[in-house]
Design a protein around this motif. Structure first.
Motif, short mmCIF file in Angstrom:
data_model
loop_
_atom_site.label_atom_id
_atom_site.label_comp_id
_atom_site.label_asym_id
_atom_site.label_seq_id
_atom_site.Cartn_x
_atom_site.Cartn_y
_atom_site.Cartn_z
N UNK A 38 0.82 -1.20 0.00
CA UNK A 38 0.00 0.00 0.00
C UNK A 38 0.87 1.26 0.00
N UNK A 39 1.93 1.25 0.79
CA UNK A 39 2.84 2.41 0.85
C UNK A 39 3.53 2.63 -0.49
N UNK A 40 3.98 1.53 -1.12
CA UNK A 40 4.63 1.66 -2.44
C UNK A 40 3.65 2.17 -3.49
N UNK A 41 2.42 1.64 -3.46
CA UNK A 41 1.40 2.09 -4.41
C UNK A 41 1.08 3.57 -4.20
N UNK A 42 0.96 3.98 -2.94
CA UNK A 42 0.69 5.39 -2.62
C UNK A 42 1.84 6.27 -3.11
N UNK A 43 3.08 5.82 -2.93
CA UNK A 43 4.23 6.59 -3.41
C UNK A 43 4.21 6.73 -4.93
N UNK A 44 3.90 5.64 -5.63
CA UNK A 44 3.82 5.70 -7.09
C UNK A 44 2.71 6.63 -7.55
N UNK A 45 1.58 6.55 -6.88
CA UNK A 45 0.45 7.41 -7.22
C UNK A 45 0.79 8.88 -6.98
N UNK A 46 1.41 9.17 -5.84
CA UNK A 46 1.79 10.55 -5.55
C UNK A 46 2.84 11.07 -6.52
N UNK A 47 3.75 10.20 -6.92
CA UNK A 47 4.76 10.59 -7.91
C UNK A 47 4.10 10.93 -9.24
N UNK A 86 0.96 11.90 -9.63
CA UNK A 86 0.20 13.13 -9.44
C UNK A 86 1.10 14.36 -9.49
N UNK A 87 2.31 14.23 -8.94
CA UNK A 87 3.24 15.35 -8.98
C UNK A 87 3.60 15.70 -10.43
N UNK A 88 3.83 14.69 -11.24
CA UNK A 88 4.15 14.94 -12.65
C UNK A 88 2.98 15.61 -13.37
N UNK A 89 1.76 15.15 -13.07
CA UNK A 89 0.58 15.76 -13.68
C UNK A 89 0.43 17.21 -13.23
N UNK A 90 0.64 17.45 -11.93
CA UNK A 90 0.54 18.82 -11.40
C UNK A 90 1.56 19.74 -12.06
N UNK A 91 2.80 19.29 -12.15
CA UNK A 91 3.84 20.12 -12.76
C UNK A 91 3.51 20.40 -14.22
N UNK A 92 3.04 19.37 -14.92
CA UNK A 92 2.68 19.54 -16.33
C UNK A 92 1.54 20.54 -16.48
N UNK A 93 0.52 20.41 -15.65
CA UNK A 93 -0.62 21.33 -15.72
C UNK A 93 -0.20 22.76 -15.41
N UNK A 94 0.60 22.95 -14.35
CA UNK A 94 1.05 24.30 -14.02
C UNK A 94 1.90 24.89 -15.14
N UNK A 95 2.72 24.04 -15.78
CA UNK A 95 3.56 24.51 -16.88
C UNK A 95 2.70 24.95 -18.06
#
Length: 136
Positions: A80-89, A91-100
């Motif tokens: 669960x922790x690994x899956x959450x880390x992958x999901x957050x990673x 999401x971070x890429x999506x957030x950075x892309x959207x802000x860009x």
């Protein structure tokens, strides 16, 4: 009906050491082969968080079927922790892309300092407060 402190039901569960927590799990049928590892894990993960993962293994509640091990539930926690880390990673890429994309489009439309002009924002946007926060 009162909702103040006097209306609260007292907490009846006693404090348990990690050793006692493991004994409680064992009394419910959970197999623990490496107590030192289990104790170390609970010192860092928390019994009540671990107990949430136990729910999927219990049948009925607070009873572990024969062969259920601490290591299986620990592996579930770690997955669960690994899956959450992958999901957050991701999401971070999506957030950075959207802000860009937004910053690029805004800059293309209004120039490098377009954010300093209230006219470039929707009329309901509270520019005065937000502008101060942006520019400090």
């Amino acid at each position: 009906m009162s909702s103040g402190p006097s209306a609260k039901v007292p907490y009846a569960k006693p404090w348990l050491s990690v050793t006692d927590q493991l004994s409680k799990l064992e009394s419910r049928g959970l197999q623990i082969t490496d107590r030192a590892d289990a104790e170390s894990f609970l010192h860092h993960f928390n019994y009540y968080r671990f107990a949430g993962y136990c729910l999927a293994f219990e049948n009925p509640r607070h009873v572990f079927p024969r062969g259920t091990s601490f290591e299986q539930i620990k592996a579930s926690c770690q997955f669960d922790a690994m899956l959450r880390d992958l999901f957050n990673e991701a999401l971070e890429l999506i957030e950075i892309d959207l802000r860009t994309v937004v910053a690029y489009d805004f800059g293309d439309r209004y120039g490098a300092f377009g954010h300093t002009q209230p006219i470039n924002f929707h009329r309901q946007f509270d520019y005065k407060i937000t502008h101060t926060e942006w520019l400090g």
